[in-house]
Design a protein around this motif. Structure first.
Motif, short mmCIF file in Angstrom:
data_model
loop_
_atom_site.label_atom_id
_atom_site.label_comp_id
_atom_site.label_asym_id
_atom_site.label_seq_id
_atom_site.Cartn_x
_atom_site.Cartn_y
_atom_site.Cartn_z
N GLY A 238 0.13 98.15 1.89
CA GLY A 238 0.92 97.18 1.73
C GLY A 238 0.40 95.73 1.76
N LEU A 239 1.17 94.41 1.63
CA LEU A 239 0.62 93.46 1.33
C LEU A 239 -0.33 92.70 2.32
N VAL A 240 -0.07 92.99 3.50
CA VAL A 240 -0.89 92.13 4.59
C VAL A 240 -2.19 92.64 4.79
N PRO A 241 -2.39 94.21 4.74
CA PRO A 241 -3.61 94.71 4.91
C PRO A 241 -4.41 94.33 3.44
N ALA A 242 -3.72 94.26 2.44
CA ALA A 242 -4.70 93.93 1.06
C ALA A 242 -5.11 92.57 1.09
N LEU A 243 -4.11 91.77 1.79
CA LEU A 243 -4.58 90.31 1.96
C LEU A 243 -5.88 90.06 2.82
N TYR A 244 -5.88 90.85 4.01
CA TYR A 244 -6.96 90.65 4.63
C TYR A 244 -8.19 91.05 4.17
N ARG A 245 -8.24 92.28 3.52
CA ARG A 245 -9.45 92.71 2.54
C ARG A 245 -9.91 91.83 1.58
N PHE A 246 -8.73 91.29 0.84
CA PHE A 246 -9.05 90.68 -0.45
C PHE A 246 -9.72 89.18 0.26
N THR A 247 -9.18 88.45 1.12
CA THR A 247 -9.42 87.37 1.56
C THR A 247 -11.07 87.52 2.31
N GLY A 248 -11.13 88.32 3.01
CA GLY A 248 -12.42 88.69 3.94
C GLY A 248 -13.57 88.88 2.91
N GLU A 249 -13.31 89.54 1.64
CA GLU A 249 -14.48 89.79 0.86
C GLU A 249 -14.58 88.44 0.00
N TYR A 250 -13.68 87.38 -0.12
CA TYR A 250 -13.90 86.14 -1.00
C TYR A 250 -15.31 85.51 -0.57
N LEU A 251 -15.43 85.44 0.81
CA LEU A 251 -16.90 84.90 1.14
C LEU A 251 -18.07 85.44 0.75
N GLU A 252 -18.02 86.76 0.91
CA GLU A 252 -19.30 87.51 0.42
C GLU A 252 -19.38 87.21 -1.26
N ARG A 253 -18.34 87.29 -1.91
CA ARG A 253 -18.44 87.49 -3.49
C ARG A 253 -18.69 85.96 -3.87
N TYR A 254 -17.85 84.89 -3.49
CA TYR A 254 -17.76 83.63 -4.14
C TYR A 254 -18.29 82.61 -3.09
N GLY A 255 -18.46 83.00 -1.75
CA GLY A 255 -18.76 81.82 -0.89
C GLY A 255 -17.94 80.88 -0.35
N LEU A 256 -16.50 81.32 -0.49
CA LEU A 256 -15.33 80.77 -0.34
C LEU A 256 -14.79 81.44 1.04
N GLU A 257 -14.77 80.71 2.13
CA GLU A 257 -14.21 81.16 3.49
C GLU A 257 -12.68 80.85 3.46
N VAL A 258 -11.85 81.92 3.44
CA VAL A 258 -10.53 81.87 3.55
C VAL A 258 -9.84 82.35 4.85
#
Length: 373
Positions: A238-258
């Motif tokens: 569902g949406l919420v677990p996907a968002l937690y994963r997506f935002t969590g990986e943003y720091l590693e990939r792009y240096g953006l902490e969400v």
């Protein structure tokens, strides 16, 4: 009218595919020719080095013979002179060949880069035309035949969004099963080649190491594209677990902490609605990463009985809203997506003041809080 449009798109897709295939073949030919020219250039450079040493020795010998002409005699002096002259001629010829090969190598590298860009654009066009065909044949044609029977606009919205995402899912599978596997094979073969040439130092080994690194980087990028096209966790959990994963990986990939905040009772929504909200957040965070000039952002998703509230905020450089429209921020696409969901988007920003996106999506009849996807 729709049938004619579909026929035209199919013909265009076939033509673009042929162009893409020809471009890929030309890219392969250029790469092979470049590898051969690089090999020849390396050999020519080594030959020039040897000839320079020989020419230097020949000139030194000629000077020695000239200084002691009486001891060496005219014949030995003539031989020394001819040897020095021959070395000079050969050195000049090989220097010229080295220069020609260098120029040819540079031209081929430039042509290969242009050809690779052409392949990328052609493949992008094929994908876009395929998506348009899927939308027309899979959903719009059916909507056109039953449009009078549809009483609520949101049914059409959900169908169109579903067709778009099904096409993304198909492309994700194709990339995973095709190019990703091929790139893994390239990386393996390149590493094997570096082992085989360990006993022969030179430029070839460095080129193969660079190829191996490039293949690995390409494989990593393809995997990123797969997740961007269709995060499988969105289907499974569902949406919420996907968002937690997506935002969590943003720091590693792009240096953006969400910072992600979920308010209210977390629940499953209609698949098309979950996809729409996920894409809105994805596009907004991409804008923060590309344009805001900061290393952090906040996303707040609120579940309420009558609506869904979404707030995305950063403390970046901000922008002038009027001049930013159509300038690569994707605002028109976000407006269209929120409109299709029956919602409203408000953008609060100004140069130097950061940016805040406020989205309100009213719940529609037919949404299911227990939708299992």
């Amino acid at each position: 009218m729709v049938k004619e449009t579909v026929k035209t798109l199919e013909q265009s897709r076939e033509a673009i595919y042929n162009i893409a295939e020809t471009a890929r073949q030309e890219e392969t030919r250029l790469r092979q020719e470049l590898d051969e020219v690089r090999r020849e250039f390396s050999e020519a450079a080594a030959r020039v080095d040897r000839l320079e040493a020989e020419e230097k020795r020949a000139r030194t010998h000629l000077m020695e013979v000239s200084r002691d002409f009486m001891r060496h005699g005219e014949k030995e002096m003539q031989t020394a002179y001819e040897r020095a002259r021959e070395c000079q001629v050969q050195l000049g010829l090989w220097r010229e060949r080295e220069t020609q090969l260098r120029q040819r190598r540079d031209r081929l590298e430039s042509n290969l880069k242009s050809q690779q860009e052409m392949v990328r654009r052609a493949e992008e066009l094929v994908t876009n035309v395929g998506a348009a065909l899927a939308l027309l044949t899979g959903e719009l044609a059916r909507v056109g035949s039953h449009l009078e029977e549809l009483e609520q606009r949101h049914v059409v919205v959900l169908k169109i969004l579903q067709a778009q995402e099904e096409e993304r899912q198909r492309l994700a599978r194709e990339i995973h099963d095709g190019p990703a596997q091929n790139m893994a094979g390239i990386a393996f073969k390149a590493e094997l080649c570096t082992r085989l040439v360990d006993i022969k130092p030179g430029e070839l080994k460095n080129e193969l190491l660079a190829l191996s690194n490039l293949a690995r980087d390409t494989l990593a990028e393809i995997r990123k594209i797969i997740f961007s096209l269709r995060p499988m966790m969105l289907d499974d959990l569902g949406l919420v677990p996907a968002l937690y994963r997506f935002t969590g990986e943003y720091l590693e990939r792009y240096g953006l902490e969400v910072e992600l905040a979920i308010i209210g009772n977390e629940e499953r929504l209609d698949k098309a609605v979950e996809i729409g909200i996920f894409r809105l957040i994805q596009e907004a965070l991409n804008n923060v990463w590309k344009h805001a000039g900061v290393n952090g952002a906040r996303v707040k998703l609120e579940f309420r009985p009558e609506k869904i509230n979404l707030n995305i905020k950063d403390k970046g450089c901000g922008f002038d809203l009027e001049t930013a429209r159509g300038a690569g921020y994707g605002l028109a696409g976000m407006q269209e997506r929120i409109k299709l969901l029956g919602g409203k988007l408000t953008i609060n920003t100004a140069p130097g003041r950061g940016t805040e996106l406020e989205m309100v999506i009213p719940r529609q009849q037919g949404w299911s809080g227990n939708f299992a996807g």
